[in-house]
Design a protein around this motif. Structure first.
Motif, PDB file in Angstrom:
ATOM      1  N   TYR B  35       0.853  -1.178   0.000  1.00  0.00           N
ATOM      2  CA  TYR B  35       0.000   0.000   0.000  1.00  0.00           C
ATOM      3  C   TYR B  35       0.898   1.240   0.000  1.00  0.00           C
ATOM      4  CZ  TYR B  35      -3.852  -3.033   1.595  1.00  0.00           C
ATOM      5  OH  TYR B  35      -4.811  -4.020   1.713  1.00  0.00           O
ATOM      6  N   GLN B  37       0.779   5.336   1.370  1.00  0.00           N
ATOM      7  CA  GLN B  37       0.030   6.276   2.206  1.00  0.00           C
ATOM      8  C   GLN B  37       0.653   7.658   2.076  1.00  0.00           C
ATOM      9  OE1 GLN B  37      -0.159   5.321   6.420  1.00  0.00           O
ATOM     10  NE2 GLN B  37      -2.110   6.396   6.638  1.00  0.00           N
ATOM     11  N   GLY B  40      -1.854  12.684   5.233  1.00  0.00           N
ATOM     12  CA  GLY B  40      -3.253  13.034   5.431  1.00  0.00           C
ATOM     13  C   GLY B  40      -4.239  12.112   4.754  1.00  0.00           C
ATOM     14  N   GLN B  41      -3.752  11.009   4.232  1.00  0.00           N
ATOM     15  CA  GLN B  41      -4.613  10.052   3.529  1.00  0.00           C
ATOM     16  C   GLN B  41      -4.546   8.678   4.182  1.00  0.00           C
ATOM     17  OE1 GLN B  41      -6.438  11.055   0.710  1.00  0.00           O
ATOM     18  NE2 GLN B  41      -5.629  13.099   1.137  1.00  0.00           N
ATOM     19  N   GLY B  42      -5.534   7.854   3.877  1.00  0.00           N
ATOM     20  CA  GLY B  42      -5.449   6.462   4.277  1.00  0.00           C
ATOM     21  C   GLY B  42      -4.580   5.693   3.298  1.00  0.00           C
ATOM     22  N   PRO B  43      -4.163   4.492   3.659  1.00  0.00           N
ATOM     23  CA  PRO B  43      -3.372   3.673   2.723  1.00  0.00           C
ATOM     24  C   PRO B  43      -4.148   3.393   1.434  1.00  0.00           C
ATOM     25  CG  PRO B  43      -3.235   2.793   4.952  1.00  0.00           C
ATOM     26  CD  PRO B  43      -4.294   3.839   4.969  1.00  0.00           C
ATOM     27  N   PHE B  45      -4.216   0.894  -1.901  1.00  0.00           N
ATOM     28  CA  PHE B  45      -3.766  -0.406  -2.379  1.00  0.00           C
ATOM     29  C   PHE B  45      -2.935  -0.273  -3.656  1.00  0.00           C
ATOM     30  CE2 PHE B  45      -3.912  -4.881  -3.252  1.00  0.00           C
ATOM     31  CZ  PHE B  45      -4.105  -5.001  -4.618  1.00  0.00           C
ATOM     32  N   LEU B  91       3.713   1.031   2.625  1.00  0.00           N
ATOM     33  CA  LEU B  91       3.406   0.036   3.650  1.00  0.00           C
ATOM     34  C   LEU B  91       3.303  -1.341   3.039  1.00  0.00           C
ATOM     35  CD1 LEU B  91       0.563   2.021   5.441  1.00  0.00           C
ATOM     36  CD2 LEU B  91       2.756   1.459   6.473  1.00  0.00           C
ATOM     37  N   PHE B 109       0.490  -5.191   9.319  1.00  0.00           N
ATOM     38  CA  PHE B 109       1.279  -4.188   8.615  1.00  0.00           C
ATOM     39  C   PHE B 109       2.669  -4.017   9.217  1.00  0.00           C
ATOM     40  CE2 PHE B 109      -1.465  -2.019   5.550  1.00  0.00           C
ATOM     41  CZ  PHE B 109      -2.695  -2.551   5.882  1.00  0.00           C
TER      42      PHE B 109
END
Lengths: 111, 118
Positions: B35, B37, B40-43, B45, B91, B109
């Protein structure tokens, strides 16, 4: 377009207060997971919900999956400073192992 | 420890250079995920391996990104001709997935590699 919308984006509360974080989508998910992430670390899984209407409790944390499997909520009772972190919801769509994450809710619990 | 490890923890490179990021999954985990990231964002894919093969690479942004897992354990994410927009935390996660259930099996993770492209 964000597939999973989390709200609020930021939340700052006092120790002992209750709070709810929301994760909403127009899509149906086969499962939804909640993660907590601290700075410099990867996300850590808190819970997975798979059945519409399902409620799971983890000590002071209560997780709910919407009946239509499109949304979820995380409720924390009597927040503690140790609850501070980034809370992420992530959904898996049927037939896929990949997770779609929301942007997260950054929670700060002040002493 | 027995968790997912990633190296290096930090990588600073110049625009146009080639980088490799390594992931060591939890021993015995058959599935491995990458992933990305951004701040300020989520992971987000990128790619998922089941064993040695890429089961889903639909998240790779373009052909500058490539990942391998030749022996079904360690994986390397390779980025060619890096751009400033590639700067992010990369990640890696692994899961004990023997049969795909299509439910996003519990993923563990690593701490991530912070890539900075100057």
């Amino acid at each position: 377009t964000q597939l999973l919308e989390q709200s609020p984006q930021f939340l700052s509360i006092q120790e002992g207060e209750n709070l709810t974080v929301y994760c909403n989508s127009s899509s149906v998910f086969s499962s939804l997971q909640w993660y907590r992430q601290e700075p410099g670390e990867g996300p850590v899984l808190l819970v997975t919900v798979v059945t519409g209407g399902e409620v799971k409790k983890l000590k002071r944390l209560t997780f709910q999956f919407g009946d239509a499997r499109k949304d979820s909520s995380l409720h924390i009772t009597a927040a503690q400073t140790g609850d501070t972190g980034l809370y992420l919801c992530a959904g898996a769509k049927g037939g896929s192992e990949k997770l779609v994450f929301g942007k997260g809710t950054k929670l700060t619990v002040n002493p | 420890g027995a968790g997912v490890s990633q190296t290096p923890s930090n990588k600073v490179t110049e625009k146009g250079k080639y980088v490799e990021l390594r992931c060591d999954p939890i021993s015995g985990h058959t599935a491995l995920y990458w992933y990305r990231q951004s701040l300020g964002q989520g992971p987000e894919f990128l790619i998922y391996f089941q064993g040695t093969g890429a089961a889903d690479d639909s998240g790779l942004p373009n052909d500058r990104f490539f990942a391998v897992r030749p022996e079904g354990s360690v994986s390397t994410l390779k980025i060619q001709r890096t751009e400033r927009g590639d700067s992010a935390v990369y990640l890696c996660a692994s899961s004990l997935l023997s049969v795909g259930r299509g439910r996003g099996d519990e993923q563990f993770f690593g701490p991530g590699t912070r890539l900075t492209v100057l």
